[in-house]
Structure formats: structure tokens, C-alpha cells
Enzyme design. Sequence first.
Site, PDB file in Angstrom:
ATOM      1  N   GLU A 117       0.840  -1.207   0.000  1.00  0.00           N
ATOM      2  CA  GLU A 117       0.000   0.000   0.000  1.00  0.00           C
ATOM      3  C   GLU A 117       0.874   1.255   0.000  1.00  0.00           C
ATOM      4  OE1 GLU A 117      -2.168  -0.485   3.646  1.00  0.00           O
ATOM      5  OE2 GLU A 117      -3.275  -2.240   2.935  1.00  0.00           O
TER       6      GLU A 117
ATOM      7  N   ARG B  57       3.413   7.559  -0.311  1.00  0.00           N
ATOM      8  CA  ARG B  57       4.434   8.606  -0.420  1.00  0.00           C
ATOM      9  C   ARG B  57       5.519   8.273  -1.448  1.00  0.00           C
ATOM     10  NH1 ARG B  57       5.395  11.959   4.104  1.00  0.00           N
ATOM     11  NH2 ARG B  57       4.516  10.290   5.373  1.00  0.00           N
TER      12      ARG B  57
ATOM     13  N   TYR C 114       3.571  18.725  10.987  1.00  0.00           N
ATOM     14  CA  TYR C 114       4.594  17.730  11.384  1.00  0.00           C
ATOM     15  C   TYR C 114       5.995  18.330  11.435  1.00  0.00           C
ATOM     16  CZ  TYR C 114       0.896  14.948   9.069  1.00  0.00           C
ATOM     17  OH  TYR C 114      -0.289  14.417   8.641  1.00  0.00           O
TER      18      TYR C 114
ATOM     19  N   CYS D  58      -3.677  34.059   8.930  1.00  0.00           N
ATOM     20  CA  CYS D  58      -3.487  34.816  10.170  1.00  0.00           C
ATOM     21  C   CYS D  58      -3.150  33.913  11.347  1.00  0.00           C
ATOM     22  CB  CYS D  58      -4.751  35.609  10.462  1.00  0.00           C
ATOM     23  SG  CYS D  58      -5.295  36.495   9.018  1.00  0.00           S
ATOM     24  N   GLU D  59      -2.049  33.196  11.247  1.00  0.00           N
ATOM     25  CA  GLU D  59      -1.577  32.348  12.340  1.00  0.00           C
ATOM     26  C   GLU D  59      -0.064  32.286  12.251  1.00  0.00           C
ATOM     27  OE1 GLU D  59      -3.121  28.560  13.237  1.00  0.00           O
ATOM     28  OE2 GLU D  59      -5.073  28.969  12.349  1.00  0.00           O
TER      29      GLU D  59
HETATM   30  N1  LLP Z   1      -1.601   1.904   4.381  1.00  0.00           N
HETATM   31  C1  LLP Z   1      -2.124   2.358   5.521  1.00  0.00           C
HETATM   32  C2  LLP Z   1      -3.010   1.473   6.302  1.00  0.00           C
HETATM   33  C3  LLP Z   1      -1.828   3.655   5.963  1.00  0.00           C
HETATM   34  O1  LLP Z   1      -2.339   4.100   7.111  1.00  0.00           O
HETATM   35  C4  LLP Z   1      -0.978   4.488   5.194  1.00  0.00           C
HETATM   36  C5  LLP Z   1      -0.658   5.859   5.604  1.00  0.00           C
HETATM   37  C6  LLP Z   1      -0.462   3.970   3.987  1.00  0.00           C
HETATM   38  C7  LLP Z   1      -0.787   2.667   3.617  1.00  0.00           C
HETATM   39  C8  LLP Z   1       0.446   4.764   3.093  1.00  0.00           C
HETATM   40  O2  LLP Z   1       1.653   5.064   3.729  1.00  0.00           O
HETATM   41  P1  LLP Z   1       2.879   5.718   2.925  1.00  0.00           P
HETATM   42  O3  LLP Z   1       3.382   4.665   1.970  1.00  0.00           O
HETATM   43  O4  LLP Z   1       2.381   6.905   2.212  1.00  0.00           O
HETATM   44  O5  LLP Z   1       3.862   6.049   3.976  1.00  0.00           O
HETATM   45  N2  LLP Z   1      -0.164  12.884   6.323  1.00  0.00           N
HETATM   46  C9  LLP Z   1       1.086  12.293   6.752  1.00  0.00           C
HETATM   47  C10 LLP Z   1       1.185  10.819   6.405  1.00  0.00           C
HETATM   48  C11 LLP Z   1       0.051   9.974   6.967  1.00  0.00           C
HETATM   49  C12 LLP Z   1       0.152   8.510   6.608  1.00  0.00           C
HETATM   50  C13 LLP Z   1      -1.045   7.775   7.065  1.00  0.00           C
HETATM   51  N3  LLP Z   1      -1.125   6.399   6.661  1.00  0.00           N
HETATM   52  C14 LLP Z   1       2.239  13.095   6.147  1.00  0.00           C
HETATM   53  O6  LLP Z   1       1.986  14.084   5.474  1.00  0.00           O
HETATM   54  O7  LLP Z   1       3.403  12.761   6.366  1.00  0.00           O
END
Ligand code: LLP
Length: 423
Positions: free
Chosen positions: A278, A281, A322, A348-349
Site C-alpha cells: 500500500e 508517499r 509535522y 493569520c496564524e
Molecule cells: N496503508 C495504511 C493502512 C496507511 O495508514 C498508510 C498511511 C499507507 C498505507 C500509506 O503510507 P505511505 O506509503 O504513504 O507512507 N499525512 C502524513 C502521512 C500519513 C500517513 C497515514 N497512513 C504526512 O503528510 O506525512
Amino acid sequence: MNHFELNDGELWCEGVPLARIAAEIGTPVYVYSSATLERHYQVLHDAIASRPDLGEPLIAFAVKANSNVSVLRTLGRMGAGADTVSEGEIRRALAAGIPADRIVFSGVGKSARELAFALDVGVAEINVESEPEIALLSQIARQKGVRAVMAIRVNPDVGAGGHAKIATGKAENKFGVSIGEAERLYAQASNNAGLKPVGVACHIGSQITDLAPMEAAFGLMRRLVERLRGEGLSVERLDLGGGLGVPYFHQPAPPSPEDYAAMLSRSVGGLGVQLAFEPGRMIAANAGVLLAQVLHVNARPDGRQFLVLDAAMNDLIRPAMYDAYHDIRPVRPRDGSPMNYDVVGPVCETGDTFTRDRALAPLAAGDLVAFMTAGAYGAVMASEYNTRPLVPEVLVRGGDYAVIRPRPTYEDILAREPMAPWL
Ligand code: LLP
């Protein structure tokens, strides 16, 4: 390799100068490179599929990272599936032409309506995360007279470092059930007329740059699969989640797809299951930038210089949320020695600060800058805070580009809010 490169002194995306998109569409705007999306998918796919002990994987792009339907279609045409966490994301994946049998439905709190929808469209697998959710799914499936194809999301209790707000694999996090619980629930589900357990799943966090915690978690998953099979239960699929990190800048290089695949061979090779992934990023982050314009350079008497942009925290929230680092590159770098800037937006923050004291090539009002590595968790997390119109998105392919989400007009925004009839 991300196809955002300097060409004749200015930054291009593939065969299109970013300045042209800024002039024609306006800023702020997200710009994505098709070639980069395709390359990242292909490299990951080939690294895994070329190893006979791993077999043909299901690479389900994590829609939450970038849910634009043109982005999803670009990946779907390469063979990607979709990892979704809501009915809305399932609908997006289907609208993009991704077949239901390549869609995984994950998430810690799925509603009855969403589970029913997932069963109706026939998704490949519903990853259930708790005992009450299993009970709800079984009830809905029995009412429909079907057996829900499901996997159990395991929380392997392995920490993978990274930012606390995006760690998911420790026992104290809200995700999944313990390994022991998974064993019990899997056996129970196998005897339930409304359920068809096909596998187990885990996802231990995001922006992971060290393979060791993944290897530890995947080894635990392998032993779980072996124990379940030892009890005579069938396990066809092992979903190992996403989480591979990308280089945001000045950071240790993340593991290569080849290193990742070698680690998979060591931990789960030859298990005779279909592996599912899955990734979000690692596919989308470096395939996108947020393009913005400098409104003012505000030089304070104490020497501090504020670079006020037309992009703000509502367009890219990662730095505020983050403390994330995004490289900021001038689109037409000027000569001259670097200057230190506090780069801020108009909201405005005080939190609307992208970075402080960053040394950048000298910039002036009207100049364009690109926030790099913004293709994942960028536009999807944008809002209209301060009634700033939702940031548009553009997809480039070679020398062409298309607006794949237009900027709403103020009329569009106001039309969404019917006045209460008594007012
Ligand atoms: N699968 C599940 C069950 C997840 O919860 C996530 C991400 C992914 C796959 C994908 O993960 P990746 O390969 O993208 O690392 N908004 C945050 C990142 C939140 C990730 C949440 N879950 C940021 O901007 O860093």
C-alpha cells in the site's frame, strides 16, 4: 529521478516550464509529473516481481496520499490497485477505472454504509481492524447473503521511528489487533458464514527510512501465517502496507526498491501467498511540487527577512502539522549569494510558517518558488481556511499539461452554502 529539472536557467516539469503553468493557471498550484508517477510505480513493481520467491504483487496505491482521479488513472493504467479508507476513496478509484478486484478497503472506523458499499462493488479485500468491526461486517454480509472477503489488520507492536503523529505500528496506537488476537479472530471468522478470511495485513508507519523495523514486523507476520496454516486455515494473501520513506532533503537516503525487495525475500520469501503493498508517499511525493509566488519580501530592521508567499498552510499543511521539511527552489534562480529567509503564508496564524532562517538564492516580489516533494499528502490535505479557494492541480505529460482540479471561483464557494431559511 523526478523530472523537475533546471533547463536554460529555469525549472521545468518534464517538457513544460513551471513559469508557463503559473502564468496560465495562476498560483498557488500543484503540478504533477506523469513520468515520475509511472517510473516510481514501475521500479517498485519490477523490484518485487523480478524475484520468483515473491511472485506478482498487488501494488495498491494509497489513495490518501494523492486522490486526484487523473493521478489514480495514470497509476491504474500501469496495473496499480488502490488502498482506500473511505467510500469516497473507493468511488474515486472506481471512477479512475481501477477494477474493484484491485481495491483494498482499510481504515480503523468504517461505517455500516461504507462496508455495505464495499461489499456491493466487490472490493478485493476488506482489512478489518477490530473485533466489533468483524461482527458488523459479518452481520451486513449475512443480510446480503454473501461472504465478505477480508483480512485482519495486525498491530505487530514494532516502532519504526519517524514523527509520532504518523506512527501506527505500536501497541498504544489505535490500529489493528495484536498478533495473538489475530490468530483467534481469524479462526473464528473462518467458521462464520458471512466471512471469508483470505489473509492478514500490517502497516507500521510512514516515512520509514530504516528497513530493520519492517523486517522485524514482516518476520512476525510470516510466523503468524505459518501458525494459521498449521491450524489448517487457508491464508492466500499477506498485505504488508506502505510506509517507505522518501528523501525530503538533507536526510539519510531511504532504502532503494531493490534493498526493500531483498528484505522481503529474507522475511517473507517463498511463503506462497500473494503479497500486497500500500505505498503512497514513495510513489507520489517526488512526483509533485507546489508552485507559489512571492508577494512581498519584508525586511525587518533587526535583519530578519520574511518571504511572504501566496501559498499558505491551508495549501500545504505538512510543515505546520509535522514540522516537515520541504526543499524550496526558485523557479528562475537569480545570481547572488544566498540570503536567510523566514518563508510564510498569508494566513493569520504564526503556525503559517513553512520554514525559518532558510538560506535561499535571493528572491524578489513576483518571483516563483516550488515546494519540492509535495505530491503526497499535499493537495489532499488542503482546505479553504481563511476562504482561500481550494488549491488547483495540474498534471504534466511530456510537453502537455492539463488542469485536473480547477481552482473554484468565489461564486462556487458561496453556492455551496445555502442560507438557513429563517435568516
Ligand atoms: N496503508 C495504511 C493502512 C496507511 O495508514 C498508510 C498511511 C499507507 C498505507 C500509506 O503510507 P505511505 O506509503 O504513504 O507512507 N499525512 C502524513 C502521512 C500519513 C500517513 C497515514 N497512513 C504526512 O503528510 O506525512
